[in-house]
Design a protein around this motif. Structure first.
Motif, PDB file in Angstrom:
ATOM      1  N   GLY A 365      29.213 -28.923  54.820  1.00 33.62           N
ATOM      2  CA  GLY A 365      29.234 -27.659  54.113  1.00 33.62           C
ATOM      3  C   GLY A 365      28.743 -26.560  55.018  1.00 33.62           C
ATOM      4  N   GLU A 366      28.290 -25.464  54.421  1.00 31.25           N
ATOM      5  CA  GLU A 366      27.774 -24.357  55.211  1.00 31.25           C
ATOM      6  C   GLU A 366      26.483 -24.769  55.895  1.00 31.25           C
ATOM      7  N   PRO A 367      26.326 -24.437  57.187  1.00 35.49           N
ATOM      8  CA  PRO A 367      25.066 -24.763  57.865  1.00 35.49           C
ATOM      9  C   PRO A 367      23.889 -24.115  57.160  1.00 35.49           C
ATOM     10  N   ARG A 368      22.773 -24.776  57.157  1.00 36.58           N
ATOM     11  CA  ARG A 368      21.580 -24.240  56.508  1.00 36.58           C
ATOM     12  C   ARG A 368      21.061 -23.029  57.270  1.00 36.58           C
ATOM     13  N   VAL A 369      20.526 -22.073  56.509  1.00 39.07           N
ATOM     14  CA  VAL A 369      20.069 -20.820  57.099  1.00 39.07           C
ATOM     15  C   VAL A 369      18.932 -21.083  58.049  1.00 39.07           C
ATOM     16  N   GLY A 370      19.075 -20.510  59.258  1.00 36.32           N
ATOM     17  CA  GLY A 370      18.014 -20.662  60.251  1.00 36.32           C
ATOM     18  C   GLY A 370      17.929 -22.047  60.847  1.00 36.32           C
ATOM     19  N   GLY A 371      18.921 -22.875  60.563  1.00 44.02           N
ATOM     20  CA  GLY A 371      18.900 -24.234  61.124  1.00 44.02           C
ATOM     21  C   GLY A 371      17.756 -25.072  60.620  1.00 44.02           C
ATOM     22  N   GLU A 372      17.287 -24.742  59.373  1.00 41.60           N
ATOM     23  CA  GLU A 372      16.153 -25.495  58.840  1.00 41.60           C
ATOM     24  C   GLU A 372      16.544 -26.944  58.617  1.00 41.60           C
ATOM     25  N   GLN A 373      15.626 -27.779  58.904  1.00 46.93           N
ATOM     26  CA  GLN A 373      15.848 -29.208  58.747  1.00 46.93           C
ATOM     27  C   GLN A 373      14.947 -29.716  57.636  1.00 46.93           C
ATOM     28  N   GLN A 374      15.566 -30.403  56.735  1.00 50.88           N
ATOM     29  CA  GLN A 374      14.810 -30.999  55.648  1.00 50.88           C
ATOM     30  C   GLN A 374      15.024 -32.481  55.689  1.00 50.88           C
ATOM     31  N   ASP A 375      13.947 -33.186  55.681  1.00 51.09           N
ATOM     32  CA  ASP A 375      14.034 -34.647  55.727  1.00 51.09           C
ATOM     33  C   ASP A 375      14.557 -35.148  54.400  1.00 51.09           C
ATOM     34  N   SER A 376      15.503 -36.045  54.467  1.00 48.52           N
ATOM     35  CA  SER A 376      16.025 -36.671  53.267  1.00 48.52           C
ATOM     36  C   SER A 376      15.079 -37.769  52.805  1.00 48.52           C
ATOM     37  N   GLU A 377      15.050 -37.941  51.526  1.00 43.10           N
ATOM     38  CA  GLU A 377      14.205 -39.004  50.974  1.00 43.10           C
ATOM     39  C   GLU A 377      15.066 -40.213  50.710  1.00 43.10           C
TER      40      GLU A 377
END
Length: 378
Positions: A365-377
């Protein structure tokens, strides 16, 4: 109002894969084929590597006490050898006597099924299993379940009937301590040399992934093996206090089955309940105490052993554990069983990173703003 034609923009060319990666991929593929072809001789080397990996933290701790690496390895190797030999000398006679008790118990189980179990099913559930030839089954048990002494003698006779097979077996067994000692002595040197051989551009990410894989594999192998050992001791000691003849056998079986969550509890309490019913004439109270032993063991595992020794760093689903062990055994035999769980843990770490990259890609999808990375659970 006129608008300016921006003109044709720069031509976007598809990004081709880096050709420099192909030699590495080819080397990995050839290495996998070579390992598959050499699988008949890999058992002592894989066993030695696994033992060296498990014992390396002990040698590192002794090194931090300013001991020479070779001397530290000698201390660790001697201690583990003494513990292993002592456990074998202590447990083998006890297991032999309990296997004899199991041999005498199995015909009683078959008789109970024939005289009580099947009639009850036929009366209360309307289920009849007339095609089950229990007399033949009882005869097969009496014929093939010999005493442990004659069974051991037959194994030795079959092994010595082929001198080449016996020599190969003894050579493999003798190689395991030799390989373990030398790999344990040079473990840190080997890891450093492997890191030096990595392409400099890829070394940081490979080192990061390798560190995470090592954390997961170490937590599973060292932690889970200690949990299995502790549960086996708890179950065996508790059943021994209750006077169960098959206490050690049932405890070891439950401890080994604990590699899959809750499977050790189910297997252990089922086999212990069956042994209790056939050993004690007034079995109601002993059966309640057996259930208490396994409930205590399960509580200790959930509240103390697993959080303390393993933690929450593994994340391997029980179905994945079962599939990995069966697939490893099918493809590579005993060597595959040794490698199955470490490889499954490594694949889990790599899939986790691939999943995170996919969530940050334009394909998802659309890249996350600011290239933020969120760890998946998971």
């Amino acid at each position: 109002m006129t608008t300016l034609d921006p003109g044709p923009g720069p031509e976007l060319k598809p990004r081709l894969p880096d050709r420099r990666a192909w030699p590495l991929l080819l080397a990995l593929a050839l290495g996998g084929v070579l390992i598959y072809l050499l699988r008949p001789i890999l058992m002592p080397f894989l066993t030695g590597a696994l033992l060296a990996y498990l014992a390396d933290p002990l040698a590192d701790r002794l090194e931090r006490l300013r001991l020479n690496r070779t001397f530290a390895v000698i201390v660790v190797f001697t201690g583990l050898s003494l513990v292993g030999v002592g456990a074998l000398l202590l447990l083998l006679p006890m297991l032999g006597s309990q296997l004899d008790s199991l041999r005498s118990l199995l015909p009683q189980v078959v008789d109970w099924v024939h005289q009580v179990g099947l009639p009850w099913l036929r009366t209360h559930a309307g289920v009849g299993i007339e095609s089950l030839d229990l007399a033949t089954l009882r005869g097969a048990i009496a014929e093939h379940w010999q005493s442990t002494s004659s069974f051991a003698a037959s194994v030795v006779a079959q092994a010595t009937s082929s001198g080449l097979a016996l020599a190969g077996l003894l050579a493999n067994l003798a190689l395991i301590p030799v390989v373990t000692f030398y790999l344990l002595r040079d473990w840190d040197v080997l890891i450093a040399r492997i890191r030096d051989l990595l392409p400099r551009r890829m070394e940081p990410i490979i080192s990061t992934l390798a560190g995470e894989c090592n954390e997961v594999v170490a937590a599973f192998l060292r932690g889970q093996l200690l949990v299995m050992l502790a549960l086996g001791v708890i179950y065996a000691f508790g059943l021994w206090l209750l006077g169960l003849d098959l206490a050690l056998l049932v405890g070891m079986l439950a401890g080994i089955a604990s590699i899959v969550p809750y499977l050790g509890f189910i297997v252990g309490i089922g086999s212990a309940a069956l042994a209790t019913v056939f050993q004690f004439s007034d079995w109601l109270m002993p059966l309640g105490l057996v259930c208490g032993v396994f409930l205590v063991g399960q509580l200790l595992e959930s509240l103390l052993l697993t959080p303390l020794l393993v933690g929450d760093r593994i994340g391997l689903h029980p179905v994945a554990v079962i599939f990995a062990v069966l697939a490893g055994g099918q493809l590579f035999g005993f060597s595959g069983i040794l490698l199955a769980l470490p490889i499954a843990a490594i694949i889990m770490v790599l899939l986790r990173h691939a999943h995170d990259r996919y969530l940050r890609s334009s394909l998802y999808g659309e890249p996350r703003v600011g290239g933020e990375q969120q760890d998946s659970e998971y």
